[in-house]
Design a protein around this motif. Structure first.
Motif, PDB file in Angstrom:
ATOM      1  N   GLU A   1       0.837  -1.203   0.000  1.00  0.00           N
ATOM      2  CA  GLU A   1       0.000   0.000   0.000  1.00  0.00           C
ATOM      3  C   GLU A   1       0.871   1.253   0.000  1.00  0.00           C
ATOM      4  O   GLU A   1       0.619   2.203  -0.739  1.00  0.00           O
ATOM      5  CB  GLU A   1      -0.908  -0.011   1.230  1.00  0.00           C
ATOM      6  N   PHE A   2       1.921   1.239   0.820  1.00  0.00           N
ATOM      7  CA  PHE A   2       2.811   2.398   0.876  1.00  0.00           C
ATOM      8  C   PHE A   2       3.562   2.592  -0.433  1.00  0.00           C
ATOM      9  O   PHE A   2       3.634   3.715  -0.954  1.00  0.00           O
ATOM     10  CB  PHE A   2       3.811   2.259   2.023  1.00  0.00           C
ATOM     11  N   THR A   3       4.154   1.531  -0.965  1.00  0.00           N
ATOM     12  CA  THR A   3       4.947   1.702  -2.179  1.00  0.00           C
ATOM     13  C   THR A   3       4.090   2.181  -3.344  1.00  0.00           C
ATOM     14  O   THR A   3       4.544   2.990  -4.159  1.00  0.00           O
ATOM     15  CB  THR A   3       5.660   0.394  -2.556  1.00  0.00           C
ATOM     16  N   ALA A   4       2.849   1.724  -3.433  1.00  0.00           N
ATOM     17  CA  ALA A   4       1.957   2.201  -4.497  1.00  0.00           C
ATOM     18  C   ALA A   4       1.625   3.676  -4.296  1.00  0.00           C
ATOM     19  O   ALA A   4       1.627   4.462  -5.260  1.00  0.00           O
ATOM     20  CB  ALA A   4       0.675   1.366  -4.516  1.00  0.00           C
ATOM     21  N   ALA A   5       1.345   4.054  -3.047  1.00  0.00           N
ATOM     22  CA  ALA A   5       1.024   5.459  -2.768  1.00  0.00           C
ATOM     23  C   ALA A   5       2.233   6.348  -3.023  1.00  0.00           C
ATOM     24  O   ALA A   5       2.096   7.459  -3.577  1.00  0.00           O
ATOM     25  CB  ALA A   5       0.536   5.595  -1.329  1.00  0.00           C
ATOM     26  N   LEU A   6       3.419   5.889  -2.632  1.00  0.00           N
ATOM     27  CA  LEU A   6       4.623   6.689  -2.844  1.00  0.00           C
ATOM     28  C   LEU A   6       4.911   6.870  -4.322  1.00  0.00           C
ATOM     29  O   LEU A   6       5.214   7.981  -4.780  1.00  0.00           O
ATOM     30  CB  LEU A   6       5.812   6.021  -2.152  1.00  0.00           C
ATOM     31  N   ALA A   7       4.809   5.796  -5.102  1.00  0.00           N
ATOM     32  CA  ALA A   7       5.068   5.894  -6.538  1.00  0.00           C
ATOM     33  C   ALA A   7       4.107   6.866  -7.202  1.00  0.00           C
ATOM     34  O   ALA A   7       4.499   7.663  -8.066  1.00  0.00           O
ATOM     35  CB  ALA A   7       4.966   4.511  -7.183  1.00  0.00           C
ATOM     36  N   ALA A   8       2.835   6.821  -6.797  1.00  0.00           N
ATOM     37  CA  ALA A   8       1.846   7.732  -7.368  1.00  0.00           C
ATOM     38  C   ALA A   8       2.168   9.178  -6.998  1.00  0.00           C
ATOM     39  O   ALA A   8       2.078  10.092  -7.838  1.00  0.00           O
ATOM     40  CB  ALA A   8       0.449   7.360  -6.881  1.00  0.00           C
ATOM     41  N   ALA A   9       2.550   9.416  -5.746  1.00  0.00           N
ATOM     42  CA  ALA A   9       2.856  10.779  -5.312  1.00  0.00           C
ATOM     43  C   ALA A   9       4.104  11.311  -6.002  1.00  0.00           C
ATOM     44  O   ALA A   9       4.150  12.478  -6.415  1.00  0.00           O
ATOM     45  CB  ALA A   9       3.035  10.803  -3.798  1.00  0.00           C
TER      46      ALA A   9
ATOM     47  N   ARG B   1      -0.768  19.188  -8.179  1.00  0.00           N
ATOM     48  CA  ARG B   1      -1.827  18.228  -7.874  1.00  0.00           C
ATOM     49  C   ARG B   1      -1.380  17.198  -6.829  1.00  0.00           C
ATOM     50  O   ARG B   1      -1.948  16.113  -6.727  1.00  0.00           O
ATOM     51  CB  ARG B   1      -2.275  17.499  -9.157  1.00  0.00           C
ATOM     52  N   GLN B   2      -0.358  17.537  -6.032  1.00  0.00           N
ATOM     53  CA  GLN B   2       0.256  16.540  -5.169  1.00  0.00           C
ATOM     54  C   GLN B   2      -0.393  16.384  -3.800  1.00  0.00           C
ATOM     55  O   GLN B   2      -0.160  15.376  -3.129  1.00  0.00           O
ATOM     56  CB  GLN B   2       1.740  16.879  -4.958  1.00  0.00           C
ATOM     57  N   GLU B   3      -1.189  17.335  -3.350  1.00  0.00           N
ATOM     58  CA  GLU B   3      -1.632  17.316  -1.956  1.00  0.00           C
ATOM     59  C   GLU B   3      -2.350  16.018  -1.590  1.00  0.00           C
ATOM     60  O   GLU B   3      -2.038  15.384  -0.571  1.00  0.00           O
ATOM     61  CB  GLU B   3      -2.528  18.518  -1.664  1.00  0.00           C
ATOM     62  N   ASP B   4      -3.313  15.602  -2.402  1.00  0.00           N
ATOM     63  CA  ASP B   4      -4.052  14.372  -2.094  1.00  0.00           C
ATOM     64  C   ASP B   4      -3.152  13.146  -2.164  1.00  0.00           C
ATOM     65  O   ASP B   4      -3.281  12.216  -1.352  1.00  0.00           O
ATOM     66  CB  ASP B   4      -5.232  14.202  -3.060  1.00  0.00           C
ATOM     67  N   ALA B   5      -2.229  13.140  -3.127  1.00  0.00           N
ATOM     68  CA  ALA B   5      -1.346  11.991  -3.284  1.00  0.00           C
ATOM     69  C   ALA B   5      -0.435  11.834  -2.065  1.00  0.00           C
ATOM     70  O   ALA B   5      -0.253  10.719  -1.551  1.00  0.00           O
ATOM     71  CB  ALA B   5      -0.502  12.140  -4.555  1.00  0.00           C
ATOM     72  N   TRP B   6       0.110  12.936  -1.573  1.00  0.00           N
ATOM     73  CA  TRP B   6       0.978  12.840  -0.398  1.00  0.00           C
ATOM     74  C   TRP B   6       0.175  12.598   0.870  1.00  0.00           C
ATOM     75  O   TRP B   6       0.695  12.010   1.837  1.00  0.00           O
ATOM     76  CB  TRP B   6       1.854  14.078  -0.272  1.00  0.00           C
TER      77      TRP B   6
END
Length: 498
Positions: free
Chosen positions: A429-437, A444-449
């Protein structure tokens, strides 16, 4: 300051070494003095990405020479990038920040090619988007060194501690100061680079002294033995302010102090045990005792001064009864663990390493942990905390630049397709979220981070407890010195009145 770990920029991980390297070497991009996030030209005068930020083109300065007289050009930049990408396996663990920024080494990382169509053009091609590449390249780790010196003085033959003839006796860059002397355990001396391409320095000599003890640093600046003393204890701030011979300066807070775990090791592979640690630590009492006005409670890895900080995530309360209940429900109700701390270092997040360690130990023992203290010197600690022996340990993060990726990608980003061995935090879950951010454009980064922060907040691979301000005492005769929130000042414009 503590004893530097080395002067080969890519192989160091500590602020003391990076501050010295920033005088000898330069990066393609740099931060405006006194800021953590304003990128300005360095050895590159301009840069631009393609549409998806996978290809970056840098225009380089002309007329720049290394301190050994060789020419700085695109070929030299290419040599450095290819060296970093292809570091010998035994040195890759030392180059942790390169590994986290570029995802690893060789074909396991995201660097696909480096091209030099002419002497002033450098093109970096990546396999994944990196919209934040210009700010990442401001870190002294990415300093451009003389290819001739790197080769001549055996940089890649360094030992496991990163020591080579290049790193200890012949570091050569393009910066305003050049290396002169290193007296181990005492000082490093630099001298003015009279062939520097930019404005020449006011100082003809710059000396960095190793004084790990905060009281010794204060005594030295009060006596006039040094002109600037770093990492002044928060408890001594009033004494500095009341002394007309001195001036108290602050870098602000761009850091986090935390208790860290190897998340793949028992008992810390049990989320309930890690959560119990978070509720056991009395952050307010520790800050009142050791930090005073220079500390604020922390529960996210980055402070709220960083754009994108998620204010919706609340501070887990100090609740020893809840900590006991969590341990009782865990796989190890009375965990007996080793707990590590460094002995000879001061950081804004760790102004009194032994005292803070003892306070946290008392909090943990009060809820049922059985602690065996372990300690090591800072140089050994940085290296050995990547080993399995360090199941739980005190550490922190002083930002290299003021952006979420430096905190979350820097600490927990995968290297060569594997979790950072310092933490062993493995989470799909973390690695997917980090790659997306990391791939999301800045606007457009606020939601991703926010997704990255909430995942780490839930998983507790570390337990942040403080964000500390860094205090500096300088003689009143010192001018032109601008404290940096990333703890890497440039002394080219600094002067001392007679």
């Amino acid at each position: 300051m503590a004893e530097p770990t080395g002067l080969d920029p890519v192989l160091v991980f500590d602020a003391d070494s990076s501050r010295i390297n920033a005088q000898i070497f330069e990066t393609l991009t740099t931060l405006k003095e006194g800021t953590a996030s304003e990128v300005v030209p360095g050895l590159a005068t301009s840069w631009s990405p393609n549409a998806d930020s996978t290809v970056w083109t840098f225009t380089l300065r002309s007329g720049v020479k290394f301190q050994d007289g060789t020419v700085f050009d695109a070929a030299a930049v290419k040599y450095n990038f290819e060296r970093w990408r292809n570091l010998p396996p035994q040195l890759q663990g030392r180059a942790e920040l390169y590994g986290s920024v570029f995802g690893g080494f060789g074909d396991a990382g995201i660097v696909r090619s480096v091209d030099t169509p002419d002497p002033t053009t450098f093109i970096l091609t990546l396999s994944e988007p990196r919209p934040d590449l210009p700010i990442a390249l401001t870190v002294p780790v990415f300093s451009i060194a003389s290819p001739d010196a790197l080769t001549k003085y055996g940089s890649d033959a360094a030992d496991a501690n990163g020591a080579s003839e290049f790193a200890t006796a012949h570091p050569v860059g393009t910066g305003p100061f050049k290396f002169d002397t290193w007296v181990r355990g005492d000082r490093i001396e630099l001298v003015r680079n009279d062939t520097y391409w930019g404005v020449k320095t006011h100082l003809d000599r710059l000396v960095f002294k190793a004084l790990p003890d905060a009281a010794a640093r204060l005594n030295a600046v009060q006596a006039g033995d040094v002109d600037i003393a770093d990492m002044i204890s928060p408890r001594d701030s009033d004494a500095v302010e009341d002394d007309p011979r001195l001036q108290l300066l602050t870098r602000g807070s761009c850091n986090s102090g935390y208790v860290a775990f190897k998340s793949n090791q028992a008992p810390f592979n049990d989320p309930l045990v890690r959560e119990a640690v978070g509720h056991a630590i009395n952050k307010s009492a520790i800050i009142d005792r050791f930090y005073g006005k220079a500390g604020t409670p922390g529960w996210l890895l980055m402070p709220d001064t960083i754009a994108g900080y998620d204010k919706s995530l609340a501070d887990p309360t100090y609740d020893p009864d809840l900590a006991r209940k969590l341990l009782a429900k865990s796989s190890t109700p009375n965990p007996a663990v080793e707990f590590w701390y460094p002995t000879d270092v001061t950081r804004p997040w760790l102004p009194d390493s032994q005292g803070i360690f003892q306070a946290i130990t008392a909090d943990l023992e009060a809820v049922g942990f059985k602690i065996t203290p372990r300690s090591a010197t800072w140089t050994a600690y940085l290296k050995d905390s990547q080993s399995p022996a360090y199941g739980m340990f005190l550490l922190g993060w002083s930002c290299d630049y003021g952006a979420p990726n430096n905190f979350y990608g820097g600490a927990f980003g995968y290297i060569n397709g594997k979790p950072n061995p310092r933490y062993e935090y493995a989470s799909a879950e973390f690695t997917a979220a980090l790659a997306a951010a990391q791939a999301t454009p800045a606007d457009r980064q606020e939601d991703a981070w926010a997704r990255v922060q909430s995942t780490v907040y839930k998983d507790n691979p570390v337990i942040p407890f403080v964000h500390g301000a860094s205090l500096v005492a300088a003689r009143s005769t010192v001018g032109g010195y601008t404290p940096s929130p990333v703890m890497v000042e440039h002394f080219a414009g600094t002067w001392v009145a007679s």
